[in-house]
Scaffold this active site. Structure first.
Site, PDB file in Angstrom:
ATOM      1  N   LYS A  18     -10.095  -6.507   8.036  1.00 25.84           N
ATOM      2  CA  LYS A  18      -9.078  -6.291   9.066  1.00 25.84           C
ATOM      3  C   LYS A  18      -9.667  -6.913  10.321  1.00 25.84           C
ATOM      4  CE  LYS A  18      -7.494  -2.039   6.957  1.00 25.84           C
ATOM      5  NZ  LYS A  18      -7.510  -0.577   6.995  1.00 25.84           N
ATOM      6  N   SER A  74       0.851  -1.176   0.000  1.00 29.50           N
ATOM      7  CA  SER A  74       0.000   0.000   0.000  1.00 29.50           C
ATOM      8  C   SER A  74       0.895   1.237   0.000  1.00 29.50           C
ATOM      9  CB  SER A  74      -0.870  -0.043   1.266  1.00 29.50           C
ATOM     10  OG  SER A  74      -1.584   1.143   1.433  1.00 29.50           O
ATOM     11  N   LYS A 114      -3.056   5.044  -2.761  1.00 25.42           N
ATOM     12  CA  LYS A 114      -4.030   5.859  -2.032  1.00 25.42           C
ATOM     13  C   LYS A 114      -4.443   7.013  -2.935  1.00 25.42           C
ATOM     14  CE  LYS A 114      -4.021   3.903   2.134  1.00 25.42           C
ATOM     15  NZ  LYS A 114      -5.218   3.428   2.817  1.00 25.42           N
ATOM     16  N   ASP A 137     -13.942  -1.431   3.036  1.00 28.08           N
ATOM     17  CA  ASP A 137     -13.029  -1.526   4.176  1.00 28.08           C
ATOM     18  C   ASP A 137     -13.779  -0.956   5.391  1.00 28.08           C
ATOM     19  OD1 ASP A 137     -11.073  -0.988   6.123  1.00 28.08           O
ATOM     20  OD2 ASP A 137      -9.595  -0.187   4.758  1.00 28.08           O
ATOM     21  N   GLU A 147     -11.202   0.742  -3.441  1.00 23.43           N
ATOM     22  CA  GLU A 147     -11.501   0.489  -2.030  1.00 23.43           C
ATOM     23  C   GLU A 147     -12.140   1.716  -1.386  1.00 23.43           C
ATOM     24  OE1 GLU A 147      -8.041  -1.167  -0.110  1.00 23.43           O
ATOM     25  OE2 GLU A 147      -8.774  -0.679   1.895  1.00 23.43           O
ATOM     26  N   GLY A 172      -4.332  -3.978   6.442  1.00 22.22           N
ATOM     27  CA  GLY A 172      -3.417  -3.685   7.542  1.00 22.22           C
ATOM     28  C   GLY A 172      -3.587  -2.253   7.982  1.00 22.22           C
ATOM     29  N   ASP A 174      -7.270   3.017  -3.102  1.00 22.50           N
ATOM     30  CA  ASP A 174      -7.992   3.119  -1.828  1.00 22.50           C
ATOM     31  C   ASP A 174      -8.252   4.589  -1.544  1.00 22.50           C
ATOM     32  OD1 ASP A 174      -9.055   2.895   0.692  1.00 22.50           O
ATOM     33  OD2 ASP A 174      -7.272   2.012   1.622  1.00 22.50           O
ATOM     34  N   LYS A 190      -1.204  -1.032  -4.232  1.00 17.37           N
ATOM     35  CA  LYS A 190      -2.400  -0.246  -3.889  1.00 17.37           C
ATOM     36  C   LYS A 190      -1.990   1.208  -3.746  1.00 17.37           C
ATOM     37  CE  LYS A 190      -4.767   0.164   0.538  1.00 17.37           C
ATOM     38  NZ  LYS A 190      -5.418  -0.589   1.618  1.00 17.37           N
TER      39      LYS A 190
HETATM   40  O1  OSB Z   1      -7.340   1.984   4.596  1.00 11.57           O
HETATM   41  O2  OSB Z   1      -6.174   0.222   4.473  1.00 11.57           O
HETATM   42  C1  OSB Z   1      -6.379   1.354   4.972  1.00 11.57           C
HETATM   43  C2  OSB Z   1      -3.411   2.258   7.248  1.00 11.57           C
HETATM   44  C3  OSB Z   1      -4.079   2.817   8.324  1.00 11.57           C
HETATM   45  C4  OSB Z   1      -5.445   2.921   8.292  1.00 11.57           C
HETATM   46  C5  OSB Z   1      -6.162   2.476   7.178  1.00 11.57           C
HETATM   47  C6  OSB Z   1      -5.510   1.895   6.101  1.00 11.57           C
HETATM   48  C7  OSB Z   1      -4.096   1.814   6.134  1.00 11.57           C
HETATM   49  C8  OSB Z   1      -3.301   1.242   5.044  1.00 11.57           C
HETATM   50  C9  OSB Z   1      -1.962   0.667   5.418  1.00 11.57           C
HETATM   51  O3  OSB Z   1      -3.640   1.276   3.890  1.00 11.57           O
HETATM   52  C10 OSB Z   1      -1.694  -0.635   4.811  1.00 11.57           C
HETATM   53  C11 OSB Z   1      -0.654  -1.434   5.570  1.00 11.57           C
HETATM   54  O4  OSB Z   1      -0.749  -1.614   6.815  1.00 11.57           O
HETATM   55  O5  OSB Z   1       0.256  -1.949   4.920  1.00 11.57           O
HETATM   56 MG    MG Z   2      -8.531   0.870   3.192  1.00 10.58          MG
END
Ligand code: OSB
Ligand code: MG
Length: 368
Positions: free
Chosen positions: A262, A135, A163, A238, A213, A290, A188, A161
């Site tokens: 998660k 990510s 953002k 998510d 996402e 994560g 995402d 992924k």
């Molecule tokens: O939306 O997946 C998410 C980190 C903190 C809170 C929300 C998200 C995330 C990440 C990190 O995208 C992904 C990772 O832990 O590798």
């Molecule tokens: Mg997410």
């Protein structure tokens, strides 16, 4: 199992770089770590993965500590309880899923030592390795981001992924797709779009993304269902999925084809198993997300990702990517094909470094 002691550690791990998302920036990682000890002297570590501010979910580090200290952990004192009984008992607590998950995971580590089976085996996990994706946070400089994508692909990650947020989407995805015509790319949005911005999402259809996402509000499924009808690209939820019931309803109304599970967000590994069953019965694809957890949280994410329906690459990254130092060892080893092994030994599967916890300690609470 009978629990004779319960402690909470609030630590702050420095990050190597700040991670920027549609909800804001994470510059250092506060973590809530739970340590339980059974009457037989078995230790179970757990993690509640809340952020310091309520920007992703409503929980924060301090709300987790409060709920764990006042409402969850005291109920374990000198009781002989099975994990499912305990989770049913604390079901009277509304939401606060990250807090619940922190306690549940510590119990799983002890249970797994009692049964001499790994947490993955206890859960009925079938995978021996888990495919990983990476990510990548929002960056001002697209060339720098392209360089990072190259680096991650060379390391073996099976999916990238990105953002995104309104105004920071089409050009970014185009740049990555042009350079890498065949890789799995997902995006995402962390709830940063509104329903009148659906055309921004439709424009992404041309890039053949694996998924979009959580484009809309953290608590929405209705607008997502409407959007899924209009998009070729699969929607992945998510934030909106906080329980197996949420998953059932979202799938029933067509709000998503994929769910980022998660275990913390849904309130634990038992709830994760329930979502796995629903996914099996409905053909919904899952993957484990994560939240920049420490090695303790990651260990349970790997166990969850070993379940049958978690077929898509997980956001489980070796700690050395984000942190100068972690509180567990060894760090995860990414294979050349972009997978990580599921620990097969009882307990956490990783060694917890008490000295490192002390080094980054903000406060320690002895609940009993
Ligand atoms: O939306 O997946 C998410 C980190 C903190 C809170 C929300 C998200 C995330 C990440 C990190 O995208 C992904 C990772 O832990 O590798
Ligand atoms: Mg997410």
């Amino acid at each position: 199992m009978v629990i004779k002691s319960a402690e909470i550690f609030h630590i702050v791990l420095p990050m190597k770089f700040s991670f920027v998302t549609g909800f804001g920036e994470i510059k250092e990682r506060d973590a809530v770590i739970i340590k339980l000890e059974s009457a037989d002297g078995l230790i179970g570590w757990g993690e509640s993965a809340a952020l310091s501010a309520p920007v992703y979910l409503e929980e924060t580090v301090e709300t987790c500590i409060h709920i764990l200290r006042e409402f969850i952990l005291p109920r374990l004192k000198n009781r002989n309880l099975e994990i499912d009984e305990f989770m049913t008992e604390i079901g009277f607590i509304r939401r606060n899923n990250l807090a619940k998950h922190g306690a549940e995971t510590a119990l799983w580590a002890i249970e797994s030592q009692i049964k001499s089976e790994s947490v993955s085996q206890l859960l009925g996990g079938s995978r021996k390795t888990v495919p990983l994706g990476e990510s990548i946070g929002i960056m001002d400089d697209t060339n720098k981001l392209l360089g990072l994508v190259d680096k991650r692909l060379k390391e073996g990650y099976q999916r990238i992924k990105l953002k995104i947020k309104p105004g920071h989407d089409w050009e970014l995805v185009k740049a990555v797709r042009e350079k890498h015509p065949d890789i799995l790319i997902s995006v995402d949005a962390n709830s940063s779009y509104t329903r009148d911005q659906i055309s921004d999402l439709q424009r992404l259809d041309e890039f053949g993304l694996l998924m979009i996402e959580q484009p809309f509000a953290f608590d929405d499924i209705i607008d997502h269902a409407e959007a899924q009808k209009k998009l070729k690209t699969s929607i992945c939820l998510d934030e909106s999925i906080t329980s197996s019931e949420d998953a059932r309803k979202a799938i029933e109304i067509g709000a998503c084809r994929i769910i980022n599970v998660k275990p913390g967000r849904v309130g634990g590994l038992l709830e994760t198993k329930r979502i796995n069953e629903i996914a099996k019965n409905t053909g919904t694809k899952l993957w484990c997300g994560g939240m920049l957890e420490t090695g303790i949280g990651k260990a349970y994410n790997i166990a969850a990702a070993s379940l049958s329906e978690f077929s898509l690459p997980a956001d489980i990254t070796p700690s050395s990517t984000f942190f100068a130092e972690d509180i567990t060892q060894p760090d995860l080893q990414l294979s050349r094909t972009g997978t990580v092994a599921v620990p097969q030994e009882p307990g956490l599967g990783f060694q917890v470094l008490s000295k490192t916890i002390d080094k980054y300690l903000v406060k320690k609470i002895k609940v009993f």
